[in-house]
Scaffold this motif. Structure first.
Motif, PDB file in Angstrom:
ATOM      1  N   PHE A 416       0.893  -1.229   0.025  1.00 23.00           N
ATOM      2  CA  PHE A 416       0.106  -0.060  -0.207  1.00 23.00           C
ATOM      3  C   PHE A 416       0.851   1.263  -0.089  1.00 23.00           C
ATOM      4  O   PHE A 416       2.180   1.165   0.264  1.00 23.00           O
ATOM      5  CB  PHE A 416      -0.886   0.043   1.195  1.00 23.00           C
ATOM      6  CG  PHE A 416      -0.313   0.090   2.379  1.00 23.00           C
ATOM      7  CD1 PHE A 416       0.005   1.217   3.177  1.00 23.00           C
ATOM      8  CD2 PHE A 416       0.408  -1.314   3.263  1.00 23.00           C
ATOM      9  CE1 PHE A 416       0.693   1.335   4.307  1.00 23.00           C
ATOM     10  CE2 PHE A 416       0.981  -1.253   4.370  1.00 23.00           C
ATOM     11  CZ  PHE A 416       1.324   0.095   4.999  1.00 23.00           C
ATOM     12  N   TRP A 417       0.282   2.529  -0.421  1.00 22.33           N
ATOM     13  CA  TRP A 417       0.951   3.858  -0.393  1.00 22.33           C
ATOM     14  C   TRP A 417       0.160   4.241   0.793  1.00 22.33           C
ATOM     15  O   TRP A 417      -1.087   4.351   0.932  1.00 22.33           O
ATOM     16  CB  TRP A 417       0.822   4.411  -1.709  1.00 22.33           C
ATOM     17  CG  TRP A 417       1.460   4.126  -2.738  1.00 22.33           C
ATOM     18  CD1 TRP A 417       2.718   4.204  -3.015  1.00 22.33           C
ATOM     19  CD2 TRP A 417       1.047   3.078  -3.964  1.00 22.33           C
ATOM     20  NE1 TRP A 417       3.262   3.675  -4.209  1.00 22.33           N
ATOM     21  CE2 TRP A 417       2.160   3.038  -4.601  1.00 22.33           C
ATOM     22  CE3 TRP A 417      -0.198   2.706  -4.216  1.00 22.33           C
ATOM     23  CZ2 TRP A 417       2.016   2.211  -5.936  1.00 22.33           C
ATOM     24  CZ3 TRP A 417      -0.288   2.147  -5.596  1.00 22.33           C
ATOM     25  CH2 TRP A 417       0.672   1.783  -6.171  1.00 22.33           C
ATOM     26  N   TYR A 418       1.043   5.361   1.251  1.00 18.51           N
ATOM     27  CA  TYR A 418       0.247   6.235   2.344  1.00 18.51           C
ATOM     28  C   TYR A 418       0.280   7.517   1.667  1.00 18.51           C
ATOM     29  O   TYR A 418       1.308   7.981   1.135  1.00 18.51           O
ATOM     30  CB  TYR A 418       0.720   6.569   3.611  1.00 18.51           C
ATOM     31  CG  TYR A 418       0.354   7.717   4.671  1.00 18.51           C
ATOM     32  CD1 TYR A 418      -0.869   7.649   5.079  1.00 18.51           C
ATOM     33  CD2 TYR A 418       1.082   8.865   4.569  1.00 18.51           C
ATOM     34  CE1 TYR A 418      -1.430   8.771   5.613  1.00 18.51           C
ATOM     35  CE2 TYR A 418       0.886   9.957   5.352  1.00 18.51           C
ATOM     36  CZ  TYR A 418      -0.586   9.714   5.988  1.00 18.51           C
ATOM     37  OH  TYR A 418      -1.020  10.883   6.581  1.00 18.51           O
ATOM     38  N   LYS A 438       9.085   9.414  -2.248  1.00 17.78           N
ATOM     39  CA  LYS A 438       9.964   9.802  -0.978  1.00 17.78           C
ATOM     40  C   LYS A 438       9.039   9.658   0.384  1.00 17.78           C
ATOM     41  O   LYS A 438       9.850   9.691   1.422  1.00 17.78           O
ATOM     42  CB  LYS A 438      10.084  11.508  -0.900  1.00 17.78           C
ATOM     43  CG  LYS A 438      10.609  11.771  -2.365  1.00 17.78           C
ATOM     44  CD  LYS A 438      10.968  13.439  -2.428  1.00 17.78           C
ATOM     45  CE  LYS A 438      11.377  13.917  -3.772  1.00 17.78           C
ATOM     46  NZ  LYS A 438      11.351  15.345  -3.772  1.00 17.78           N
ATOM     47  N   ILE A 439       7.847   9.213   0.189  1.00 17.48           N
ATOM     48  CA  ILE A 439       7.219   9.276   1.571  1.00 17.48           C
ATOM     49  C   ILE A 439       7.297   7.988   2.177  1.00 17.48           C
ATOM     50  O   ILE A 439       7.709   8.149   3.456  1.00 17.48           O
ATOM     51  CB  ILE A 439       5.298   9.310   1.034  1.00 17.48           C
ATOM     52  CG1 ILE A 439       5.112  10.810   0.470  1.00 17.48           C
ATOM     53  CG2 ILE A 439       4.842   9.153   2.611  1.00 17.48           C
ATOM     54  CD1 ILE A 439       5.552  12.055   1.198  1.00 17.48           C
ATOM     55  N   ALA A 440       7.420   6.758   1.709  1.00 16.57           N
ATOM     56  CA  ALA A 440       7.599   5.464   2.698  1.00 16.57           C
ATOM     57  C   ALA A 440       8.979   5.697   3.198  1.00 16.57           C
ATOM     58  O   ALA A 440       9.079   5.410   4.241  1.00 16.57           O
ATOM     59  CB  ALA A 440       7.580   4.375   1.640  1.00 16.57           C
ATOM     60  N   PRO A 441      10.181   6.036   2.240  1.00  6.66           N
ATOM     61  CA  PRO A 441      11.385   6.174   2.981  1.00  6.66           C
ATOM     62  C   PRO A 441      11.457   7.208   4.159  1.00  6.66           C
ATOM     63  O   PRO A 441      12.110   6.668   5.314  1.00  6.66           O
ATOM     64  CB  PRO A 441      12.390   6.510   1.998  1.00  6.66           C
ATOM     65  CG  PRO A 441      11.701   6.146   0.752  1.00  6.66           C
ATOM     66  CD  PRO A 441      10.217   6.238   1.166  1.00  6.66           C
ATOM     67  N   ILE A 455       8.670  -1.578   9.056  1.00  9.49           N
ATOM     68  CA  ILE A 455       7.894  -2.230   7.977  1.00  9.49           C
ATOM     69  C   ILE A 455       8.662  -1.964   6.790  1.00  9.49           C
ATOM     70  O   ILE A 455       9.503  -0.674   6.664  1.00  9.49           O
ATOM     71  CB  ILE A 455       6.436  -1.335   7.788  1.00  9.49           C
ATOM     72  CG1 ILE A 455       5.751  -1.948   6.815  1.00  9.49           C
ATOM     73  CG2 ILE A 455       6.666   0.275   7.797  1.00  9.49           C
ATOM     74  CD1 ILE A 455       4.103  -1.619   6.739  1.00  9.49           C
ATOM     75  N   SER A 456       8.573  -2.708   5.634  1.00  2.00           N
ATOM     76  CA  SER A 456       9.385  -2.412   4.501  1.00  2.00           C
ATOM     77  C   SER A 456       8.836  -1.860   3.574  1.00  2.00           C
ATOM     78  O   SER A 456       7.566  -1.530   3.490  1.00  2.00           O
ATOM     79  CB  SER A 456       9.676  -4.164   3.989  1.00  2.00           C
ATOM     80  OG  SER A 456      10.545  -4.118   2.721  1.00  2.00           O
ATOM     81  N   TYR A 457       9.468  -1.347   2.632  1.00  2.00           N
ATOM     82  CA  TYR A 457       9.077  -0.405   1.280  1.00  2.00           C
ATOM     83  C   TYR A 457      10.004  -0.974   0.108  1.00  2.00           C
ATOM     84  O   TYR A 457      11.157  -1.249   0.380  1.00  2.00           O
ATOM     85  CB  TYR A 457       9.004   0.945   1.557  1.00  2.00           C
ATOM     86  CG  TYR A 457      10.391   1.640   1.696  1.00  2.00           C
ATOM     87  CD1 TYR A 457      11.003   2.116   0.689  1.00  2.00           C
ATOM     88  CD2 TYR A 457      11.034   1.780   2.999  1.00  2.00           C
ATOM     89  CE1 TYR A 457      12.258   2.527   0.466  1.00  2.00           C
ATOM     90  CE2 TYR A 457      12.167   2.469   2.885  1.00  2.00           C
ATOM     91  CZ  TYR A 457      12.879   2.848   1.943  1.00  2.00           C
ATOM     92  OH  TYR A 457      14.106   3.286   1.771  1.00  2.00           O
ATOM     93  N   GLN A 458       9.536  -0.697  -1.135  1.00  2.00           N
ATOM     94  CA  GLN A 458      10.146  -0.860  -2.250  1.00  2.00           C
ATOM     95  C   GLN A 458       9.608  -0.379  -3.321  1.00  2.00           C
ATOM     96  O   GLN A 458       8.084  -0.220  -3.290  1.00  2.00           O
ATOM     97  CB  GLN A 458      10.505  -2.167  -2.372  1.00  2.00           C
ATOM     98  CG  GLN A 458       9.430  -3.348  -2.722  1.00  2.00           C
ATOM     99  CD  GLN A 458       8.835  -3.649  -1.543  1.00  2.00           C
ATOM    100  OE1 GLN A 458       9.197  -4.100  -0.613  1.00  2.00           O
ATOM    101  NE2 GLN A 458       7.352  -3.264  -1.048  1.00  2.00           N
ATOM    102  N   PHE A 466       6.369   1.720  -2.219  1.00  2.00           N
ATOM    103  CA  PHE A 466       5.166   1.518  -1.430  1.00  2.00           C
ATOM    104  C   PHE A 466       5.510   0.692  -0.212  1.00  2.00           C
ATOM    105  O   PHE A 466       6.598  -0.114  -0.265  1.00  2.00           O
ATOM    106  CB  PHE A 466       4.041   0.642  -2.226  1.00  2.00           C
ATOM    107  CG  PHE A 466       4.398  -0.491  -2.924  1.00  2.00           C
ATOM    108  CD1 PHE A 466       4.534  -1.634  -2.231  1.00  2.00           C
ATOM    109  CD2 PHE A 466       4.875  -0.315  -4.362  1.00  2.00           C
ATOM    110  CE1 PHE A 466       5.075  -2.781  -2.838  1.00  2.00           C
ATOM    111  CE2 PHE A 466       5.206  -1.531  -4.803  1.00  2.00           C
ATOM    112  CZ  PHE A 466       5.324  -2.697  -4.311  1.00  2.00           C
ATOM    113  N   PHE A 467       4.670   0.666   0.700  1.00  2.00           N
ATOM    114  CA  PHE A 467       4.787  -0.037   1.747  1.00  2.00           C
ATOM    115  C   PHE A 467       4.224  -1.512   1.572  1.00  2.00           C
ATOM    116  O   PHE A 467       3.493  -1.923   1.155  1.00  2.00           O
ATOM    117  CB  PHE A 467       4.041   0.275   3.143  1.00  2.00           C
ATOM    118  CG  PHE A 467       4.753   1.602   3.878  1.00  2.00           C
ATOM    119  CD1 PHE A 467       5.889   1.354   4.456  1.00  2.00           C
ATOM    120  CD2 PHE A 467       4.069   2.998   3.654  1.00  2.00           C
ATOM    121  CE1 PHE A 467       6.340   2.949   5.017  1.00  2.00           C
ATOM    122  CE2 PHE A 467       4.510   3.869   4.409  1.00  2.00           C
ATOM    123  CZ  PHE A 467       5.616   3.859   4.941  1.00  2.00           C
TER     124      PHE A 467
END
Length: 495
Positions: A416-418, A438-441, A455-458, A466-467
């Motif tokens: 998912f994205w926030y 840039k948001i997830a990092p 929690i991971s992102y990629q 995304f997360f």
């Protein structure tokens, strides 16, 4: 191991009258059951008592090791251990990840090596029994199945490709790659990078790994596989292996194994299934259908240290045809693998491996399976799937979160994205993606600095960062899921 109650500590709650006074905890371990131990809410004292009891066992073993009056080895033939194996661990209570920890401690204390039976007799028999159990779960026949535990899923995948090549071209063992045609193998574009790494190590070359297109859910498209095979043949290349994925790392996708098996049979190709992540789902009657067709595979990678929660590392490579592992890898070192030993040398597994020394990874899995049984693993895995479904439903209702895949999750991966408030009204396109990337990092960096969650992102293909939430922690509850959502919103709202 199919029976729910193997030992007295596997009795049900209604049959047990627990005495939680600290002085009586040690004596009452025989009446405990897996869910009493941490992460159980009231499991602290019993867990402490259990681990202290394990330490006593370790100390006794160490003292005996340095006692010159003790035997060098209390030898039993393999058939004797096979007859008596339920008694190996009767003195130990059992738990969830705690019992895996105890298994690691005991393994390290024994400091055994898995190359010959005489060095690690009990562990060798345990490995034989549990591998047979895993063959049965996959769906192979009684006369089929061979395997061993290896140092992780990447090495297990390497074994699968190594054996696939040997089966088609056994002369490579003596003469090397120069006697082979230009061989190629196939994997989905969502497959694990270890397939390419194995190709590099084995001298096949990463350029000869052909990535097959996937659908929107990350599953290999069978028609694309068939097309790629035919194209390779027209170019004068020689296909020899297809690696299908059962539980992809990012999206949690399951390739259509039945369709892939049909194609492999039609073109006489080895079918390897990388079920490192998804193999544990075979233990769930509710979800095992997602791996339908795995019984037709020639080889399978299955990592109990993933979904089943066994402490790192614990990975199995399973080969349907008996004898191939040994034929491919054996060198018959005379100082280790003498044919005239006093016991059945079929239990000397060291010549099947690409290693010499091999770490004992079986004991912790054995202990956990004895403690929980197949039904215990099933309940744990089903709960992970329910948590993923719950998380998906909560996110679906929130307008500041967007799911990467709109459909209900097939596995425990939820991607998912926030969207911070400032991005919600920017039209979809390059500008928004540049900011969303840039948001997830940034949120993860703040989480790590504050120590609140991880929690991971990629990114994936054309999708920006995304997360990826993955449920495989036995301690996770719905309240933790709610907390994570609130935490992402708290840290991200002003970004």
């Amino acid at each position: 191991m199919r029976k729910k109650s193997v030992h007295t500590f596997e009795s049900t709650k209604k049959d047990v009258k627990k005495d939680t006074r600290p002085e009586n905890l040690m004596t009452n371990l025989s009446n405990a059951y897996a869910s009493d131990l941490l992460p159980s809410k009231d499991g602290k004292d019993l867990t402490e008592s259990f681990l202290l009891h394990v330490v006593d066992i370790l100390l006794h073993y160490i003292q005996k090791t340095f006692d010159v009056k003790s035997k060098v080895l209390d030898f039993h033939h393999p058939h004797q251990l096979l007859e008596g194996h339920p008694r190996f661990l009767n003195q130990l209570s059992s738990g969830l990840d705690v019992i895996g920890l105890a298994g690691e401690w005991l393994t390290a204390t024994a400091n055994a090596n898995m190359f010959t039976y005489e060095i690690a007799p009990v562990f060798t028999v345990m490995e034989t029994i549990l591998l047979k159990k895993m063959y049965e779960i996959i769906g192979w026949g009684e006369t089929e199945g061979d395997g061993l535990f290896s140092p992780g899923g990447s090495i297990s995948n390497l074994y699968g490709i190594l054996i696939a090549r040997y089966k088609q071209y056994p002369e490579i063992k003596r003469k090397g790659m120069t006697v082979l045609p230009g061989i190629v193998l196939f994997v989905s574009e969502q497959g694990h990078y270890s397939v390419k790494k194995a190709a590099a190590i084995l001298g096949i070359g990463t350029d000869n790994v052909i990535e097959v297109k996937c659908d929107e859910r990350g599953k290999m498209i069978p028609a694309e596989l068939e097309k790629n095979i035919l194209q390779a043949k027209r170019k004068g290349q020689t296909p020899f292996c297809v690696t299908a994925t059962a539980g992809s790392t990012v999206l949690g996708a399951f390739d259509p194994l039945q369709d892939i098996a049909d194609i492999c049979e039609r073109h006489n190709l080895w079918m390897h299934v990388d079920a490192a992540w998804g193999g544990g789902l075979l233990l769930s009657r509710n979800h095992s259908y997602k791996l339908s067709g795995i019984e037709r595979a020639n080889s399978v990678t299955w990592n109990p240290h993933k979904l089943m929660g066994v402490p790192l590392q614990c990975s199995a490579i399973l080969i349907r045809e008996k004898g191939l592992l040994e034929a491919c890898n054996q060198m018959q070192a005379g100082y280790l693998f003498q044919p005239d030993k006093l016991y059945n040398v079929d239990f000397d597994t060291g010549d099947k491996t690409i290693q010499c020394g091999r770490h004992v990874d079986i004991f912790k899995l054995w202990l956990m399976w004895k403690a929980k049984g197949t039904s215990g693993f099933e309940a744990q895995i089903n709960r992970y799937m329910e948590l993923a479904k719950y998380f998906y439903k909560v996110l679906k209702k929130k307008d500041n979160f967007k799911l990467v895949l709109d459909a209900e999750p097939e596995f425990t991966n939820v991607c998912f994205w926030y969207f911070p408030p400032r991005l919600k009204h920017i039209p979809k396109g390059f500008e928004r993606d540049q900011e969303l990337q840039k948001i997830a990092p940034k949120i993860k960096a703040q989480m790590l600095e504050e120590g609140t969650a991880m929690i991971s992102y990629q990114p994936c293909g054309d999708k920006v960062n995304f997360f990826r939430m993955v449920f495989s922690n036995p301690a996770t509850r719905q309240t933790d899921v709610d907390y994570l959502i609130d935490e992402i919103e708290r840290l991200g709202k002003d970004l």
